[in-house]
Design an enzyme around this catalytic site. Structure first.
Site, PDB file in Angstrom:
ATOM      1  N   TYR A 142       6.278 -15.907 -14.169  1.00 39.35           N
ATOM      2  CA  TYR A 142       5.560 -17.098 -14.621  1.00 39.35           C
ATOM      3  C   TYR A 142       6.078 -17.587 -15.972  1.00 39.35           C
ATOM      4  O   TYR A 142       5.944 -18.755 -16.300  1.00 39.35           O
ATOM      5  CB  TYR A 142       4.064 -16.827 -14.724  1.00 39.35           C
ATOM      6  CG  TYR A 142       3.360 -16.643 -13.392  1.00 39.35           C
ATOM      7  CD1 TYR A 142       4.036 -16.790 -12.189  1.00 39.35           C
ATOM      8  CD2 TYR A 142       2.011 -16.324 -13.337  1.00 39.35           C
ATOM      9  CE1 TYR A 142       3.397 -16.618 -10.977  1.00 39.35           C
ATOM     10  CE2 TYR A 142       1.362 -16.156 -12.120  1.00 39.35           C
ATOM     11  CZ  TYR A 142       2.054 -16.302 -10.952  1.00 39.35           C
ATOM     12  OH  TYR A 142       1.416 -16.133  -9.750  1.00 39.35           O
ATOM     13  N   LYS A 191       7.175  -3.159  -6.810  1.00 40.93           N
ATOM     14  CA  LYS A 191       8.064  -3.310  -5.650  1.00 40.93           C
ATOM     15  C   LYS A 191       9.382  -2.622  -5.989  1.00 40.93           C
ATOM     16  O   LYS A 191      10.465  -3.214  -5.957  1.00 40.93           O
ATOM     17  CB  LYS A 191       8.271  -4.799  -5.327  1.00 40.93           C
ATOM     18  CG  LYS A 191       8.940  -5.065  -3.972  1.00 40.93           C
ATOM     19  CD  LYS A 191       8.126  -4.567  -2.785  1.00 40.93           C
ATOM     20  CE  LYS A 191       8.813  -4.948  -1.474  1.00 40.93           C
ATOM     21  NZ  LYS A 191       8.155  -4.292  -0.302  1.00 40.93           N
ATOM     22  N   ASP A 223       3.065  -4.415  -1.167  1.00 42.79           N
ATOM     23  CA  ASP A 223       2.664  -4.761   0.199  1.00 42.79           C
ATOM     24  C   ASP A 223       1.668  -3.750   0.752  1.00 42.79           C
ATOM     25  O   ASP A 223       0.704  -4.107   1.433  1.00 42.79           O
ATOM     26  CB  ASP A 223       3.880  -4.914   1.122  1.00 42.79           C
ATOM     27  CG  ASP A 223       4.968  -3.897   0.871  1.00 42.79           C
ATOM     28  OD1 ASP A 223       4.821  -3.055  -0.040  1.00 42.79           O
ATOM     29  OD2 ASP A 223       5.984  -3.937   1.584  1.00 42.79           O
ATOM     30  N   ASP A 247      -1.878 -11.611  -9.924  1.00 43.09           N
ATOM     31  CA  ASP A 247      -2.500 -12.878  -9.566  1.00 43.09           C
ATOM     32  C   ASP A 247      -2.921 -12.857  -8.104  1.00 43.09           C
ATOM     33  O   ASP A 247      -4.047 -13.227  -7.738  1.00 43.09           O
ATOM     34  CB  ASP A 247      -1.502 -14.005  -9.830  1.00 43.09           C
ATOM     35  CG  ASP A 247      -2.117 -15.394  -9.725  1.00 43.09           C
ATOM     36  OD1 ASP A 247      -3.336 -15.502  -9.537  1.00 43.09           O
ATOM     37  OD2 ASP A 247      -1.359 -16.376  -9.832  1.00 43.09           O
ATOM     38  N   ASP A 251      -7.021 -11.995  -6.414  1.00 43.94           N
ATOM     39  CA  ASP A 251      -7.692 -12.970  -5.557  1.00 43.94           C
ATOM     40  C   ASP A 251      -8.081 -12.342  -4.223  1.00 43.94           C
ATOM     41  O   ASP A 251      -9.169 -12.603  -3.689  1.00 43.94           O
ATOM     42  CB  ASP A 251      -6.793 -14.182  -5.323  1.00 43.94           C
ATOM     43  CG  ASP A 251      -6.801 -15.145  -6.505  1.00 43.94           C
ATOM     44  OD1 ASP A 251      -7.558 -14.907  -7.458  1.00 43.94           O
ATOM     45  OD2 ASP A 251      -6.037 -16.125  -6.474  1.00 43.94           O
TER      46      ASP A 251
END
Length: 358
Positions: A142, A191, A223, A247, A251
């Protein structure tokens, strides 16, 4: 105690839900003899419309001069066609950067009164859902370089995802310290089978692990973490991860608890001044209709009382008032269930404030 709070109503339902949080803060002030003063700040789409940019310097300075910042929501389809550097969300990213807010804590807790609202099977819900996502907030993709260029006649977009050892180390400390105050378990999500940033992340987290021998630690690929949050959320206590993964996972975590409107968050740096906001968006489809759930914003104000103002009794009073209201069967539309009473956004704020004052 006297505290000055910068208030960013923002866009969409932002002004409605923020007003309810201020009612609750005023009730806390009246009961416990504190004085909270508020200064409104324009940020997001409203600032673009009024000032031509998502976070004018004068508005940023108001935030930096405050004891803490309370935010409703920013963004909406009205501004979706603007260039990337002028979108409402750029104001939020700039504010986080200027305040040095590198850690974001998002609790995922299923309130017993909302058990039926969870989309998960009863057998999973019965095990309990109560964990925190600790998200690194001002690094990663970001805040990396972004560019779109023409290569061999076609556009190619590139987003860079940088992380330094120090950025990883400081968010890691936050996670381990949070786990010490909870159930003593950290799950670090990355990851590492693909990304160099994740391999560095895992290396630094393993170094930190040695400094916290009393905390149980595990690595988990992102994942798999996404799957485990819906398969067995009770296994988690503190999840720590980088910006983009955090992020997305936070959620997802909010929805297994029944309603994204219930989830607060706090963003902190080195000092006590923080940024407090619900994790949901601006919900332009119901803006101005007095339908929004203000509880996520109200609980964000409770986190402000605890983390920035060191008022644990007052924060607990807000949480207890929320529990009482839910126990009485009051619901906004997002969490409505048979046998409950549908109330508006403002009625929910009134009810919670009244229970604090009683």
């Amino acid at each position: 105690m006297e505290k000055h709070i910068a208030v960013i109503p923002g866009d969409g339902i932002g002004p409605e839900i923020v007003n309810q949080a201020l009612k609750v803060l005023d009730a806390v002030g009246a009961k416990y003899a504190h004085t909270f003063t508020y200064e409104e700040v324009d940020m997001g789409g409203v600032a673009i419309d009024k000032w031509g940019e998502p976070l004018p310097q004068a508005m940023l300075e108001k935030c930096l001069a405050s004891d803490s910042v309370l935010l409703g929501a920013v963004g909406g389809p009205k501004w979706d066609t603007l260039p990337g550097d002028r979108r409402p969300e750029k104001g939020l990213l700039a504010l986080r950067k200027a305040m040095g807010l590198y850690s974001n804590l998002r609790p995922a807790k299923l309130w017993p009164q909302l058990r039926e609202a969870s989309p998960l099977k009863d057998a999973i819900v019965e095990q309990g859902i109560d964990f925190v996502v600790v998200r690194e907030l001002i690094g990663g993709v970001y805040f990396g370089q972004h560019r779109t260029e023409t290569v061999h006649g076609q556009q190619v977009a590139t987003d860079v995802m940088p992380y330094s050892e120090e950025e990883i180390r400081r968010i890691g400390h936050i996670a381990f310290q949070a786990a010490r105050k909870r159930r003593g378990k950290v799950t670090s999500v990355d990851k590492a089978n693909v990304l160099d940033t994740s391999r560095l992340w895992r290396k630094v987290m393993h170094q930190l692990q040695a400094e916290y021998p009393d905390v149980t630690y595990q690595d988990m690929l992102v994942d798999n973490a996404a799957m485990q949050i819906v398969r067995c959320p009770s296994q988690f206590d503190v999840i720590v991860t980088e910006n983009m993964f955090g992020d997305i996972l936070s959620d997802e975590a909010s929805m297994v608890t029944g309603s994204i409107g219930m989830i607060p968050s706090s963003s902190l740096g080195e000092g006590t001044r923080g940024l407090y906001e619900p994790i949901h968006g601006s919900a332009p489809d119901i803006a101005g209709q007095d339908k929004a759930n203000p509880i996520g914003t109200i609980l964000s104000a409770a986190m402000m009382l605890l983390y920035s103002f060191d008022l644990p009794q007052e924060a607990a009073a807000v949480e207890q008032a929320v529990a009482q209201v839910l126990g009485d069967g009051l619901r906004t539309g997002d969490s409505m269930a048979p046998g409950c009473t549908l109330v508006s956004c403002s009625q929910m704020g009134d009810a919670i404030a009244a229970r604090i004052g009683s």
